[in-house]
Design a protein around this motif. Structure first.
Motif, PDB file in Angstrom:
ATOM      1  N   ARG A 233       0.835  -1.205   0.000  1.00 46.82           N
ATOM      2  CA  ARG A 233       0.000   0.000   0.000  1.00 46.82           C
ATOM      3  C   ARG A 233       0.872   1.257   0.000  1.00 46.82           C
ATOM      4  O   ARG A 233       0.520   2.266  -0.612  1.00 46.82           O
ATOM      5  CB  ARG A 233      -0.911   0.004   1.231  1.00 46.82           C
TER       6      ARG A 233
ATOM      7  N   ILE B 252       0.973   5.006  -2.576  1.00 50.08           N
ATOM      8  CA  ILE B 252       0.647   6.345  -2.091  1.00 50.08           C
ATOM      9  C   ILE B 252       1.243   7.415  -2.998  1.00 50.08           C
ATOM     10  O   ILE B 252       0.574   8.394  -3.353  1.00 50.08           O
ATOM     11  CB  ILE B 252       1.131   6.520  -0.641  1.00 50.08           C
TER      12      ILE B 252
ATOM     13  N   ILE C 233      -0.676   7.543  -6.222  1.00 51.51           N
ATOM     14  CA  ILE C 233      -2.025   8.089  -6.012  1.00 51.51           C
ATOM     15  C   ILE C 233      -1.975   9.594  -5.805  1.00 51.51           C
ATOM     16  O   ILE C 233      -2.801  10.340  -6.334  1.00 51.51           O
ATOM     17  CB  ILE C 233      -2.692   7.390  -4.809  1.00 51.51           C
TER      18      ILE C 233
ATOM     19  N   GLU D 176      -6.836  11.605  -1.770  1.00 52.81           N
ATOM     20  CA  GLU D 176      -6.860  10.151  -1.949  1.00 52.81           C
ATOM     21  C   GLU D 176      -5.649   9.507  -1.294  1.00 52.81           C
ATOM     22  O   GLU D 176      -5.738   8.410  -0.721  1.00 52.81           O
ATOM     23  CB  GLU D 176      -6.888   9.823  -3.452  1.00 52.81           C
TER      24      GLU D 176
ATOM     25  N   LYS E 105      -6.174   9.219   2.369  1.00 53.54           N
ATOM     26  CA  LYS E 105      -7.098   8.123   2.652  1.00 53.54           C
ATOM     27  C   LYS E 105      -6.343   6.788   2.688  1.00 53.54           C
ATOM     28  O   LYS E 105      -6.573   5.951   3.567  1.00 53.54           O
ATOM     29  CB  LYS E 105      -8.190   8.080   1.595  1.00 53.54           C
ATOM     30  N   GLU E 106      -5.422   6.620   1.730  1.00 52.96           N
ATOM     31  CA  GLU E 106      -4.611   5.397   1.710  1.00 52.96           C
ATOM     32  C   GLU E 106      -3.730   5.303   2.953  1.00 52.96           C
ATOM     33  O   GLU E 106      -3.527   4.226   3.523  1.00 52.96           O
ATOM     34  CB  GLU E 106      -3.740   5.367   0.449  1.00 52.96           C
TER      35      GLU E 106
ATOM     36  N   ASP F 237      -5.813   4.144   5.856  1.00 49.58           N
ATOM     37  CA  ASP F 237      -6.045   2.697   5.761  1.00 49.58           C
ATOM     38  C   ASP F 237      -4.793   1.919   6.153  1.00 49.58           C
ATOM     39  O   ASP F 237      -4.869   0.883   6.834  1.00 49.58           O
ATOM     40  CB  ASP F 237      -6.458   2.323   4.333  1.00 49.58           C
TER      41      ASP F 237
END
Length: 381
Positions: free
Chosen positions: A202, A206, A209, A217, A220-221, A224
């Protein structure tokens, strides 16, 4: 049948050889761990540089692609209206467009090579991380064995003077050790290791993104990813608690069981009812540990294999005995059949035999399982 007798000197020699062998193995594992850790650090430094190079190359490729489009557009305009431009201007437009195409092709090839190198480094780092974790776990386990060999086991020579008894005792230690390693390996692999691998994957997204979809966004990652890291930390703490709950030494058996069963209920989402009868007094340490492990093993068996929707645990401490009942409403089984995953029950039986206690299992397919345990509390405890 041949009977062989050993004196204490021979047993001491055997133990000394065992200690030397285990110590040598520990040192070898430590060396492997250090080598892997050093390689991990070197590759991490290289990976950071590669990621920076990938970012810079992608930005350069984007710029070149824009310039190359503009150059082609300029060349098309010059070619279409060649009467308006001199031969020198036409040649320069062509050479510029051609050079930008070459530069763009070279930059994209370099970008591809850097990305492949980055991916290869990340795979190698994940493998090295697992190697370091396994090596560290092995060092910890070997240290436990060494402490046991140099401590309690040395004191037991006078009770283990015949070779057969010595061999059986050693085999039980090895079997228990290997089973614990397998359990820890499974829990770490299925829990923290998988979560950390997902965190790494993930984290790679980032940057992309943030560039493609914006910082909202990306944030948000990150949130998470933080949740995944928190879950991994929870799993690690759970494994440490399973190894040896510190509350057992500080608070005693009943309060520790209450905490453990509440945590198990919350984690597995299976209702667990706990009832304690009798005085909540402190028992000898070895009995508290043994009774806790028996409840732990019984509940884990019910959670993992029974598909139960409700589990009941009852503990009664009297002057002369500790009694435990573990009941579930799961799928049940035939106690007379040897199951592939029956190591938990085997461990419970062996532990109860050492305590001179009794174990009764009442179960049938489709009718749940009830385990009754009775362990005497002797004066010499």
């Amino acid at each position: 049948m041949v009977s062989v007798e050993f004196d204490e000197k021979v047993l001491d020699q055997i133990l000394e050889k065992m200690i030397n062998t285990v110590s040598k193995s520990k040192q070898e594992v430590i060396e492997i761990s250090e080598q892997s850790r050093q390689e991990y650090e070197n590759l991490t430094i290289e990976l950071i540089q590669i990621r920076e190079d990938v970012k810079a190359t992608i930005e350069k490729s984007d710029r070149l692609e824009l310039y190359e489009k503009l150059a082609r557009r300029r060349l098309a305009e010059v070619s279409k209206n060649f009467t308006k431009y001199s031969e020198q201007e036409v040649r320069e437009a062509y050479e510029k467009a051609h050079q930008l195409q070459i530069d763009l092709t070279f930059t994209r090839q370099r970008e591809k090579m850097l990305i492949e190198r980055r991916n290869d480094l990340e795979i190698r780092l994940k493998k090295l991380e697992k190697t370091v974790e396994r090596a560290d776990n092995l060092v910890s386990q070997i240290t436990v064995i060494l402490n046991y060999l140099m401590g309690d086991l040395m004191k037991m020579n006078k009770w283990l003077l015949d070779a057969k008894g010595k061999q059986e005792f050693g085999l039980k230690i090895i079997e228990a050790q290997e089973e614990e390693r397998r359990r820890l390996s499974r829990e770490i692999h299925d829990g923290p290791a998988q979560m950390l691998a997902n965190v790494m994957m993930r984290s790679e997204l980032i940057e992309r993104i943030s560039r493609e979809r914006g910082m909202e966004e990306a944030l948000k990652e990150i949130r998470d990813m933080r949740m995944m890291a928190r879950s991994a930390l929870y799993e690690v703490r759970k494994i440490i608690y399973d190894l040896r709950p510190m509350a057992l030494d500080d608070l005693g058996l009943i309060p520790t069981l209450k905490r453990y069963l509440a945590a198990t209920e919350d984690y597995n989402k299976v209702p667990i009812t706990f009832v304690s009868i009798g005085e909540e007094k402190r028992l000898p340490q070895r009995l508290e540990i043994a009774l806790f492990r028996l409840v732990q093993e019984g509940v884990q068996n019910a959670v993992k294999h029974s598909q139960a929707t409700e589990i009941q645990v009852k503990v009664e401490i009297t002057k002369n005995a500790g009694k435990i009942i573990i009941k579930d409403n799961g799928i049940g089984f035939d106690p007379s059949e040897k199951k592939e995953h029956s190591f938990g029950l085997i461990g419970m039986k062996e532990r109860i035999e050492l305590l001179k206690g009794q174990l009764h299992i009442n179960s049938a397919p489709g009718k749940g399982t009830t385990i009754r345990i009775n362990v005497p509390i002797m004066e010499d405890d």
